[in-house]
Design a protein around this motif. Structure first.
Motif, PDB file in Angstrom:
ATOM      1  N   GLU A 166      46.492  33.474  45.314  1.00 63.29           N
ATOM      2  CA  GLU A 166      47.300  34.407  46.113  1.00 63.29           C
ATOM      3  C   GLU A 166      48.306  35.158  45.245  1.00 63.29           C
ATOM      4  N   LYS A 167      48.801  34.484  44.211  1.00 60.40           N
ATOM      5  CA  LYS A 167      49.816  35.070  43.340  1.00 60.40           C
ATOM      6  C   LYS A 167      49.276  36.274  42.581  1.00 60.40           C
ATOM      7  N   GLY A 168      48.057  36.194  42.157  1.00 59.56           N
ATOM      8  CA  GLY A 168      47.472  37.280  41.374  1.00 59.56           C
ATOM      9  C   GLY A 168      47.798  37.104  39.904  1.00 59.56           C
TER      10      GLY A 168
ATOM     11  N   ASP B 197      51.658  38.719  38.949  1.00 55.25           N
ATOM     12  CA  ASP B 197      52.754  38.551  39.908  1.00 55.25           C
ATOM     13  C   ASP B 197      52.929  39.788  40.787  1.00 55.25           C
ATOM     14  N   ASP B 198      51.920  40.650  40.853  1.00 53.45           N
ATOM     15  CA  ASP B 198      52.060  41.875  41.624  1.00 53.45           C
ATOM     16  C   ASP B 198      51.939  41.647  43.123  1.00 53.45           C
ATOM     17  N   ALA B 199      51.476  40.472  43.539  1.00 54.00           N
ATOM     18  CA  ALA B 199      51.351  40.186  44.969  1.00 54.00           C
ATOM     19  C   ALA B 199      52.704  39.839  45.585  1.00 54.00           C
TER      20      ALA B 199
ATOM     21  N   TYR C 142      59.722  34.521  45.924  1.00 56.98           N
ATOM     22  CA  TYR C 142      58.900  35.681  46.230  1.00 56.98           C
ATOM     23  C   TYR C 142      59.766  36.935  46.306  1.00 56.98           C
TER      24      TYR C 142
ATOM     25  N   ARG D 152      57.423  43.008  48.578  1.00 57.83           N
ATOM     26  CA  ARG D 152      55.987  42.954  48.291  1.00 57.83           C
ATOM     27  C   ARG D 152      55.228  42.001  49.212  1.00 57.83           C
ATOM     28  N   ILE D 153      55.888  40.948  49.659  1.00 56.77           N
ATOM     29  CA  ILE D 153      55.225  39.939  50.484  1.00 56.77           C
ATOM     30  C   ILE D 153      56.257  39.311  51.415  1.00 56.77           C
TER      31      ILE D 153
ATOM     32  N   TYR E 123      53.685  35.888  55.752  1.00 59.30           N
ATOM     33  CA  TYR E 123      52.392  36.011  55.082  1.00 59.30           C
ATOM     34  C   TYR E 123      52.128  34.785  54.204  1.00 59.30           C
TER      35      TYR E 123
END
Length: 133
Positions: free
Chosen positions: A50-52, A55-57, A75, A79-80, A84
């Protein structure tokens, strides 16, 4: 002159965009099934996806406390959202605070990671709170 003015305007726009980005926040999520290494490794693997890669998630990092059965997660709110993140945890098969895990994902968990009221948790003679060898 026009190029210089354009450059100054561009720099100001970049500064404003940077200033609008909220700072990272920490949240603590209660995950009752998070009592053993297998559950911890499963959740960390899911969060890593989920993080990608960059760290763009919006998920920056996390700390799991097995004795307290909590996940402390950092977080970026722009962005999130925390909802979510909880939904993602539910999709991994785990309960997150008051939100229950999705049924299909929960069924895919090994017995040790299931809810205690449904026979999950440590089995007799098989301590799961010991780190894997």
């Amino acid at each position: 002159m026009k190029k210089l003015l354009f450059l100054v305007v561009l720099m100001l726009a970049c500064r404003l965009a940077d200033a609008q980005e909220k700072k990272a926040e920490w949240a603590t999520i209660k995950i009752p099934q998070l009592k053993c290494w297998e559950c911890k490794n499963r959740l960390e693997s899911y969060l890593s996806r989920e993080k990608g890669p960059n760290d763009d998630a919006g998920i920056m990092r996390w700390v799991i406390s097995m004795p307290a059965a909590t996940l402390r997660i950092q977080y970026i709110p722009t962005r999130i959202t925390l909802d979510y993140i909880k939904t993602a945890i539910n999709n991994a098969g785990f309960d997150a605070d008051t939100a229950r895990a999705t049924e299909d994902a929960y069924k895919a968990l090994p017995p040790v990671c299931k809810r205690p009221e449904e026979g999950g948790g440590p089995q007799k003679g098989k301590p799961c709170n010991m780190p894997p060898m």
